[in-house]
Design an enzyme around this catalytic site. Structure first.
Site, short mmCIF file in Angstrom:
data_model
loop_
_atom_site.label_atom_id
_atom_site.label_comp_id
_atom_site.label_asym_id
_atom_site.label_seq_id
_atom_site.Cartn_x
_atom_site.Cartn_y
_atom_site.Cartn_z
N ARG A 249 6.64 -4.30 -0.12
CA ARG A 249 5.42 -5.10 -0.29
C ARG A 249 5.54 -5.83 -1.61
NH1 ARG A 249 2.47 -2.35 -4.19
NH2 ARG A 249 2.26 -0.12 -3.84
N HIS A 253 -0.71 -2.69 -4.31
CA HIS A 253 -1.11 -1.79 -3.21
C HIS A 253 -2.36 -2.33 -2.51
CE1 HIS A 253 -2.14 1.83 -1.01
NE2 HIS A 253 -3.32 1.82 -1.60
N TYR A 262 3.79 0.05 -12.88
CA TYR A 262 4.78 1.01 -12.36
C TYR A 262 6.06 0.38 -11.81
CZ TYR A 262 2.28 -0.10 -7.98
OH TYR A 262 1.68 -0.75 -6.93
C1 LIG Z 1 -5.54 11.81 3.12
C2 LIG Z 1 -5.51 10.76 2.05
N1 LIG Z 1 -5.07 11.07 0.81
C3 LIG Z 1 -5.04 10.13 -0.16
C4 LIG Z 1 -5.49 8.86 0.09
C5 LIG Z 1 -5.44 7.80 -1.00
N2 LIG Z 1 -4.40 6.81 -0.68
C6 LIG Z 1 -4.71 5.60 -0.17
S1 LIG Z 1 -3.35 4.68 0.16
C7 LIG Z 1 -2.31 5.88 -0.40
C8 LIG Z 1 -0.82 5.68 -0.40
C9 LIG Z 1 -0.23 5.57 0.95
O1 LIG Z 1 1.11 5.18 0.86
P1 LIG Z 1 1.98 4.89 2.14
O2 LIG Z 1 1.72 5.92 3.18
O3 LIG Z 1 3.39 4.74 1.69
O4 LIG Z 1 1.41 3.51 2.72
P2 LIG Z 1 1.31 2.06 2.04
O5 LIG Z 1 -0.01 1.98 1.34
O6 LIG Z 1 2.49 1.89 1.12
O7 LIG Z 1 1.35 1.10 3.17
C10 LIG Z 1 -3.05 7.00 -0.82
C11 LIG Z 1 -2.43 8.22 -1.38
C12 LIG Z 1 -5.96 8.58 1.38
N3 LIG Z 1 -6.38 7.36 1.73
N4 LIG Z 1 -5.97 9.54 2.34
#
Ligand SMILES: Cc1ncc(C[n+]2csc(CCOP(=O)(O)OP(=O)(O)O)c2C)c(N)n1
Length: 353
Positions: A249, A253, A262
Site C-alpha cells: 500500500r 494505513h 515507521y
Molecule cells: C480484532 C481487531 N484487533 C485490532 C484491530 C485494530 N486494527 C485495525 S487495522 C489493523 C491492522 C490490520 O493489518 P492487516 O491485517 O495486515 O490489513 P491491512 O490494514 O494492512 O490491509 C489493526 C490491528 C481491529 N480492527 N480488530
C-alpha cells in the site's frame, strides 16, 4: 518449498514471462478499465476525506491488481467477504459505488448489499470474516449449491486466532473457500517481520494440509489466473486454497495514520516501479491495444463515473438521528432509555424553535 516461489505472468516491462501464454484481449482491456476506475475512485475518496466530506478512509492504492484480478474470477453466485480496504474488489464484483461512499460517510445505507450479489459489508474487526467465510462455504457444500466463498484479509490478520480456526475448519470439511491474503507488508505500523516469524504467509497452509500459492499481487494476470484456478478447485470438491498476494500500500494505513513514522518514502517510491497499472499499460501498448487517445478516453470516462457517484452520494438527505437508538439492543437498559427520552425531548424543542 513450492509455495515460496512468486508466481508471475506479467514482467515489469509489460512482456509475458512465458511467451506461449495466451491472454484474452477483451479481458485484459476490461482489467485495465477497472484498475484505472479504482485508482481514480481511491484518490478522489482521499480528497473527500481532506475536504471533510467523509470521516476517515482506508486507501488501497497499489493493491488494485490484487483486488480487481481476484474479484473478476468470481462467479455470480459466489460470496465475497471484504475488509475495510477492499473497495476495488467490491466495486469489481458489483457493490454500488455510491454505497461505498455512503459507508465512509457513516451511513447505514452504505452497508446494504446489492440485490443480485452476495457481498458482505466491509469487516473492520480483523480476521472475523475468515471463519464466517469458511462457515458460509461449508453451508453451501452442505446444501449442494455451487457457490464458493472468497475471503480477503491482510498479512496482520494471519496472526489472529480466527485465521487459524477458519483455515482449520475449512480444510477439515473441504469447504469451497478461497482465502486471499493481500500481504502489503504492514499491519498499520507493524512490519511483517514483527508480525510473524514465518518466512511466508503461504507456508501457514501446510499446518492445515491446505493448498497454497505465493503470487505477485501487482500482476493482474497472475492474480486472476490463480484465483480462478483456486475457485475451480474449491467448486470441484478439492477443498480450500490460501493465496498470498505480495503487494504494497503506497499510502497511509488510513487517513488517520502517518507512515513517515515507521517507513521511508524511498521504500514506498521504490514500489512504484512494480505498479500494477503501469505494468498492464506497458503490456497493452506492446500488443497495440492501447494508444494515447484510448488511454485518455478511459481515464476521462472513469473520472466522470466517479464524479457522478460522489455527487449522487453527497445529495443523500441527512440521517434521522434517532436511528442510533434502533437496531442495536432488543431490550434497552434504563440508561439508554433515559438517553433516548432526553434526546427525543431535545429534538422536539429543536423542531419547535
Ligand atoms: C480484532 C481487531 N484487533 C485490532 C484491530 C485494530 N486494527 C485495525 S487495522 C489493523 C491492522 C490490520 O493489518 P492487516 O491485517 O495486515 O490489513 P491491512 O490494514 O494492512 O490491509 C489493526 C490491528 C481491529 N480492527 N480488530
Amino acid at each position: 518449498m513450492e509455495q515460496q516461489r512468486l508466481f508471475q505472468i506479467l514482467e515489469l516491462d509489460g512482456t509475458l514471462r512465458d511467451d506461449n501464454m495466451v491472454i484474452n484481449e477483451k479481458l485484459a482491456m476490461e482489467m485495465y478499465k477497472l484498475l484505472v476506475l479504482n485508482r481514480i475512485f481511491d484518490r478522489k475518496l482521499v480528497n473527500m476525506q481532506r475536504k471533510g466530506q467523509i470521516g476517515t478512509y482506508a486507501s488501497f492504492e497499489g493493491q488494485e491488481a490484487s483486488q480487481v484480478g481476484s474479484a473478476m474470477a468470481l462467479l455470480e453466485q459466489d460470496w465475497m467477504f471484504p475488509t475495510y480496504r477492499d473497495h476495488a474488489a467490491m466495486l469489481t464484483f458489483g457493490y454500488e459505488m455510491v454505497k461505498i461512499i455512503w459507508y465512509w460517510m457513516g451511513r447505514i445505507e452504505g452497508c446494504i448489499p446489492p440485490n443480485n450479489r452476495n457481498i458482505l459489508p466491509p469487516y473492520v474487526p480483523i480476521a472475523t470474516q475468515i471463519p464466517q467465510a469458511a462457515g458460509a462455504a461449508w453451508a453451501s457444500k452442505y446444501k449442494n449449491e455451487s457457490a464458493c466463498s472468497l475471503a480477503y484479509f491482510g498479512d496482520g490478520a494471519t496472526s489472529e486466532g480466527d485465521f487459524h480456526e477458519g483455515l482449520n475448519m475449512a480444510s477439515v470439511f473441504k469447504a469451497p473457500v478461497v482465502f486471499f491474503c493481500q500481504n502489503n507488508g504492514y499491519a498499520i505500523s507493524v512490519p511483517l517481520s514483527r508480525q510473524t516469524a514465518s518466512e511466508t504467509i503461504a507456508q501457514k497452509a501446510i499446518a492445515y494440509d491446505m493448498n497454497s500459492i505465493r503470487i505477485d499481487g501487482n500482476d493482474v494476470f497472475a492474480v486472476y489466473v490463480t484465483t480462478k484456478n483456486a475457485l475451480e478447485a474449491a467448486r470441484s470438491g478439492k477443498g480450500p486454497t490460501l493465496i498470498e498476494a505480495v503487494t504494497y500500500r503506497y499510502g497511509p494505513h488510513t487517513t488517520a495514520d502517518d507512515p513517515s513514522r515507521y517507513r521511508s518514502s524511498e521504500e514506498s517510491e521504490s514500489w512504484r516501479s512494480r505498479d500494477p497499472i503501469l505494468r498492464l499499460e506497458a503490456y497493452l501498448r506492446r500488443q497495440g491495444l492501447l494508444d494515447q487517445d484510448t488511454e485518455e478516453k478511459i481515464h476521462r470516462e472513469a473520472d466522470r463515473l466517479v464524479n457522478d457517484g460522489i455527487q449522487y452520494a453527497l445529495n443523500i438527505p441527512k440521517p434521522d438521528p434517532t436511528i442510533m437508538f434502533k437496531n442495536v439492543l432488543s431490550e434497552k437498559p434504563w440508561n439508554i432509555q433515559e438517553q433516548e427520552s432526553n434526546f427525543n425531548s431535545f429534538m422536539e424543542r429543536y423542531h419547535h424553535q
